[in-house]
Design an enzyme around this catalytic site. Sequence first.
Site, PDB file in Angstrom:
ATOM      1  N   GLY A 142     -15.367  -0.021 -11.420  1.00  0.00           N
ATOM      2  CA  GLY A 142     -15.287   1.435 -11.321  1.00  0.00           C
ATOM      3  C   GLY A 142     -13.926   1.830 -10.801  1.00  0.00           C
ATOM      4  O   GLY A 142     -13.201   2.599 -11.442  1.00  0.00           O
ATOM      5  N   HIS A 190     -13.228  11.839 -22.965  1.00  0.00           N
ATOM      6  CA  HIS A 190     -13.381  10.875 -21.872  1.00  0.00           C
ATOM      7  C   HIS A 190     -14.751  10.972 -21.206  1.00  0.00           C
ATOM      8  O   HIS A 190     -15.408   9.965 -20.963  1.00  0.00           O
ATOM      9  CB  HIS A 190     -12.282  11.104 -20.830  1.00  0.00           C
ATOM     10  CG  HIS A 190     -12.372  10.217 -19.636  1.00  0.00           C
ATOM     11  ND1 HIS A 190     -11.896   8.926 -19.616  1.00  0.00           N
ATOM     12  CD2 HIS A 190     -12.901  10.423 -18.405  1.00  0.00           C
ATOM     13  CE1 HIS A 190     -12.121   8.386 -18.446  1.00  0.00           C
ATOM     14  NE2 HIS A 190     -12.723   9.275 -17.677  1.00  0.00           N
ATOM     15  N   SER A 233       1.970 -18.721   9.246  1.00  0.00           N
ATOM     16  CA  SER A 233       1.676 -17.817  10.354  1.00  0.00           C
ATOM     17  C   SER A 233       0.182 -17.633  10.578  1.00  0.00           C
ATOM     18  O   SER A 233      -0.284 -17.558  11.718  1.00  0.00           O
ATOM     19  CB  SER A 233       2.314 -16.443  10.091  1.00  0.00           C
ATOM     20  OG  SER A 233       3.719 -16.523  10.078  1.00  0.00           O
ATOM     21  N   GLU A 275      -1.110  -8.922  -1.727  1.00  0.00           N
ATOM     22  CA  GLU A 275      -2.371  -8.794  -0.994  1.00  0.00           C
ATOM     23  C   GLU A 275      -3.464  -8.128  -1.816  1.00  0.00           C
ATOM     24  O   GLU A 275      -4.632  -8.536  -1.758  1.00  0.00           O
ATOM     25  CB  GLU A 275      -2.160  -8.005   0.306  1.00  0.00           C
ATOM     26  CG  GLU A 275      -1.590  -8.820   1.440  1.00  0.00           C
ATOM     27  CD  GLU A 275      -0.075  -8.761   1.507  1.00  0.00           C
ATOM     28  OE1 GLU A 275       0.488  -9.253   2.495  1.00  0.00           O
ATOM     29  OE2 GLU A 275       0.530  -8.207   0.558  1.00  0.00           O
ATOM     30  N   LEU A 295     -10.377   1.641 -10.843  1.00  0.00           N
ATOM     31  CA  LEU A 295      -9.632   1.132 -11.992  1.00  0.00           C
ATOM     32  C   LEU A 295      -8.643   0.033 -11.599  1.00  0.00           C
ATOM     33  O   LEU A 295      -8.034   0.062 -10.538  1.00  0.00           O
ATOM     34  CB  LEU A 295      -8.903   2.279 -12.691  1.00  0.00           C
ATOM     35  CG  LEU A 295      -9.842   3.303 -13.341  1.00  0.00           C
ATOM     36  CD1 LEU A 295      -9.046   4.442 -13.970  1.00  0.00           C
ATOM     37  CD2 LEU A 295     -10.730   2.639 -14.377  1.00  0.00           C
ATOM     38  N   ARG A 308      -5.665 -17.754  16.162  1.00  0.00           N
ATOM     39  CA  ARG A 308      -5.217 -18.238  14.843  1.00  0.00           C
ATOM     40  C   ARG A 308      -5.027 -19.751  14.873  1.00  0.00           C
ATOM     41  O   ARG A 308      -5.267 -20.440  13.877  1.00  0.00           O
ATOM     42  CB  ARG A 308      -3.937 -17.529  14.398  1.00  0.00           C
ATOM     43  CG  ARG A 308      -2.746 -17.791  15.289  1.00  0.00           C
ATOM     44  CD  ARG A 308      -1.455 -17.204  14.723  1.00  0.00           C
ATOM     45  NE  ARG A 308      -0.355 -17.391  15.662  1.00  0.00           N
ATOM     46  CZ  ARG A 308       0.906 -17.589  15.301  1.00  0.00           C
ATOM     47  NH1 ARG A 308       1.242 -17.632  14.011  1.00  0.00           N
ATOM     48  NH2 ARG A 308       1.850 -17.730  16.207  1.00  0.00           N
ATOM     49  N   HIS A 321     -19.571   8.894 -19.188  1.00  0.00           N
ATOM     50  CA  HIS A 321     -18.292   8.837 -19.884  1.00  0.00           C
ATOM     51  C   HIS A 321     -18.521   8.278 -21.287  1.00  0.00           C
ATOM     52  O   HIS A 321     -18.836   7.112 -21.458  1.00  0.00           O
ATOM     53  CB  HIS A 321     -17.312   7.966 -19.111  1.00  0.00           C
ATOM     54  CG  HIS A 321     -16.999   8.499 -17.746  1.00  0.00           C
ATOM     55  ND1 HIS A 321     -17.855   8.330 -16.674  1.00  0.00           N
ATOM     56  CD2 HIS A 321     -15.941   9.223 -17.280  1.00  0.00           C
ATOM     57  CE1 HIS A 321     -17.329   8.918 -15.605  1.00  0.00           C
ATOM     58  NE2 HIS A 321     -16.174   9.460 -15.943  1.00  0.00           N
ATOM     59  N   ASN A 337      -6.278   3.748 -26.263  1.00  0.00           N
ATOM     60  CA  ASN A 337      -6.630   4.967 -26.996  1.00  0.00           C
ATOM     61  C   ASN A 337      -5.674   6.119 -26.734  1.00  0.00           C
ATOM     62  O   ASN A 337      -5.895   7.241 -27.204  1.00  0.00           O
ATOM     63  CB  ASN A 337      -8.066   5.391 -26.661  1.00  0.00           C
ATOM     64  CG  ASN A 337      -8.302   5.543 -25.172  1.00  0.00           C
ATOM     65  OD1 ASN A 337      -7.468   6.082 -24.460  1.00  0.00           O
ATOM     66  ND2 ASN A 337      -9.453   5.070 -24.701  1.00  0.00           N
ATOM     67  N   HIS A 357      -2.514 -11.808  13.922  1.00  0.00           N
ATOM     68  CA  HIS A 357      -1.556 -10.899  14.555  1.00  0.00           C
ATOM     69  C   HIS A 357      -2.239  -9.543  14.754  1.00  0.00           C
ATOM     70  O   HIS A 357      -1.862  -8.539  14.193  1.00  0.00           O
ATOM     71  CB  HIS A 357      -0.285 -10.770  13.717  1.00  0.00           C
ATOM     72  CG  HIS A 357       0.470 -12.057  13.553  1.00  0.00           C
ATOM     73  ND1 HIS A 357      -0.094 -13.186  12.981  1.00  0.00           N
ATOM     74  CD2 HIS A 357       1.748 -12.403  13.891  1.00  0.00           C
ATOM     75  CE1 HIS A 357       0.799 -14.168  12.968  1.00  0.00           C
ATOM     76  NE2 HIS A 357       1.922 -13.724  13.531  1.00  0.00           N
ATOM     77  N   PHE A 409      -1.690  -5.636   7.284  1.00  0.00           N
ATOM     78  CA  PHE A 409      -1.534  -5.517   5.840  1.00  0.00           C
ATOM     79  C   PHE A 409      -2.863  -5.504   5.085  1.00  0.00           C
ATOM     80  O   PHE A 409      -2.873  -5.503   3.852  1.00  0.00           O
ATOM     81  CB  PHE A 409      -0.635  -6.639   5.309  1.00  0.00           C
ATOM     82  CG  PHE A 409       0.757  -6.592   5.860  1.00  0.00           C
ATOM     83  CD1 PHE A 409       1.426  -5.381   5.998  1.00  0.00           C
ATOM     84  CD2 PHE A 409       1.405  -7.746   6.262  1.00  0.00           C
ATOM     85  CE1 PHE A 409       2.711  -5.325   6.520  1.00  0.00           C
ATOM     86  CE2 PHE A 409       2.688  -7.703   6.793  1.00  0.00           C
ATOM     87  CZ  PHE A 409       3.349  -6.493   6.925  1.00  0.00           C
ATOM     88  N   HIS A 439       4.187  -3.447  12.327  1.00  0.00           N
ATOM     89  CA  HIS A 439       3.415  -4.688  12.266  1.00  0.00           C
ATOM     90  C   HIS A 439       2.369  -4.795  13.372  1.00  0.00           C
ATOM     91  O   HIS A 439       1.741  -5.838  13.525  1.00  0.00           O
ATOM     92  CB  HIS A 439       4.354  -5.895  12.336  1.00  0.00           C
ATOM     93  CG  HIS A 439       5.093  -6.160  11.058  1.00  0.00           C
ATOM     94  ND1 HIS A 439       5.865  -5.211  10.437  1.00  0.00           N
ATOM     95  CD2 HIS A 439       5.165  -7.270  10.274  1.00  0.00           C
ATOM     96  CE1 HIS A 439       6.399  -5.725   9.336  1.00  0.00           C
ATOM     97  NE2 HIS A 439       5.986  -6.969   9.206  1.00  0.00           N
TER      98      HIS A 439
END
Length: 712
Positions: free
Chosen positions: A166, A313, A434, A464, A168, A407, A74, A237, A515, A490, A527
């Site tokens: 790399g 580019h 939690s 996250e 982005l 946990r 590039h 640019n 969880h 998540f 969930h």
Amino acid sequence: MKFSRIAIAATALAAGVNGFAGTPLKTGRSFAVSQNVLRMSTAVDVDKKAALATAANEARGLAMDSIAAAHSGHMGLPLGAAEIGAVLYGSQMSYNAKDPQWINRDRFILSAGHGSMFIYSWLNLAGYDLPMEELKNFRQHHSMTPGHPEFPNSEHNTPGVECTTGPLGQGVANAVGFAASEKMAEAVYNTDEHKIFGHHVFALAGDGCFQEGVSAEAAAFAAHEKLDNLIIMYDANEVTLDKMAEYTQSEDILKRYEAYGWEVYDIDGHDLEAVESTIAAAKASDNGKPKFIKCNTIIGKGMEETEGTNAAHGEAGVPYVEKAKLNIGIPEGESWYVSEGTRDYFKEVQEKNQKEYDEWQETFAAWKEANPDLAKQLDDAVNDNVMSAEDMIKDIAPMESGAEATRVSGNKVIQEISRLVPHYVSGSADLHGSTRNYINDGGNFGAGFDKSYAGKNLYFGIREHAMGSIMNGFAYHGLFKISGSTFLVFVDYFRPTVRVAGLAELGAVSWILTHDSVGVGEDGPTHQPVETVSGLRVFPNVDVMRPADAEETVAAMVHSVTRKDGPTALIFSRQNIAQNDAISVEARREGTLKGAYIAKEETEDLDLIVIATGSEVPHALDATADMPGARVVSMPCMEVFERQSDDYKESVLPSSCTKRIAIEAGVTGLWYKYASKVVGIDRFGFSAPGDITMKELGMTPENLKAEIESMN
């Protein structure tokens, strides 16, 4: 708007300001330099400016030659941002090329990692141990110049590359992690008598980095925690890969970052004096605001056939390289050309930097003498000196728990980890209550409220993706081990950061993911992770630990802080799990460190092996209670087990016993490597109390026993 190939004069800058002259841009746009810059009067020395301008063009030439030789790469950013590189490496950054791991060096992150020839060219010019031959081997097998920058690992070791970029936006968020880690280092190690930390973090990013949402999450965190040691430079640019940037964006990015709480600047990225003065001002501004510098540039500058267009580019400019090099002053017929004057200039830069480095070393020596305990802690952190996993599990007392969620066990263990590894910190995406990974008496990190930069508990907010990237930034920075938590389901919000952590071999990173199954219950299938654990296991170099009781949890967490060459995902339950007290604490801990072990041994000739993990291990033990020929194997970590000797693996899973069944409250696919039959959940769950969800989906001893009997 379209870019014209006819140079159009840029808007004249405010009169009477030293060193600010209008610079012709091949664009149809105009811009203004922020008042923060206009108030400055420092001009770049004429000789220095000439040297930096020459170096910028020679860096362009190096990028052109390397990309042309590789027929890949590039070209746009290395050509368009050359003046920024010249100012950073030739003037404003504090570094020592002879000691690229100096702990108080400024850090530079190329978030727009596709423009990797930018950093490789400047590392060579700045005197790092990156020979010209490696620039000639750009993108070749076993070279030090891979297609995108890679943090030193078993494949590449490129001095001066601070992190793997790399994807982005990641580099911007990584830079926030660097800056937070640096603030923490200042608070933990600096004293009133001796300041050993006090550096800046720079990142260069493009439109794609700011369109990716992770940079927005991280930017909000950085401003909220007042990380004023962070300087982001936007290579503005007006071009993206498919189209001109205006096709997909119309926001005022300066107003956006100002709204976050950043200090913003708007300059001509090709005006050396503007770049120099602005970066100097940003470094000097300790006002609690991170800095955002919009550097208006021409992509592919110097190659008139493509500059200012999206064609610049990639490698579309390769056919025009020789002509372009002549146009920017590279002698005809020369390839990978660096003038003697440029080499001499950077020798002077190295001498200046060496003097600052030597002065720092004197301060550091005095600090070590005055603070021996802190000095040992820092040395352990920098060199990743922690006791062995085998010794650490012996240093943690037996849990002596009744049935409890892993946990909850993890909350007990993290206190011990913090005691044994002083440079261990943790954080959560708004779920400490939690996920239970709060370090008691560790304090909270950040600015305002009850927080300080010495705090061991980070509050990432509901971000996250940024959390994952910031954690990687901590690991790259090299001074702290870090864990971060959220619900397992998540993890897909920050999955890209898990991949990069594995690729970059970041042993200082672990994730606490709770969880862990349909046992979540009433919250329902949104969930309830069923595919997620297996989705993590398919990553190369990521260890996924799903412990079955409190003692396995001890070993899993110990593994996460003693592993050197990659990250660990810790998978913890919400629901209570019975303790396997039929075997010793030592056997469970030592077995977990090997990835799998015999949790219940057969009392007659072996005729069945049941393999289980996490909350399903008690089901396996109950289901086989009246089966004297049955062996139960707890396998908390497939990846660690696969690294054991063939003899050990054969001792746990003898090939002579082919009647095998596995059970896990998740998708079944990966378990067929070890068993001919698998009891699992190859569907989404549903909303109901957790015990009902588990029963309806077959996660019971009774169902497992029925499945075993069906194999006869």
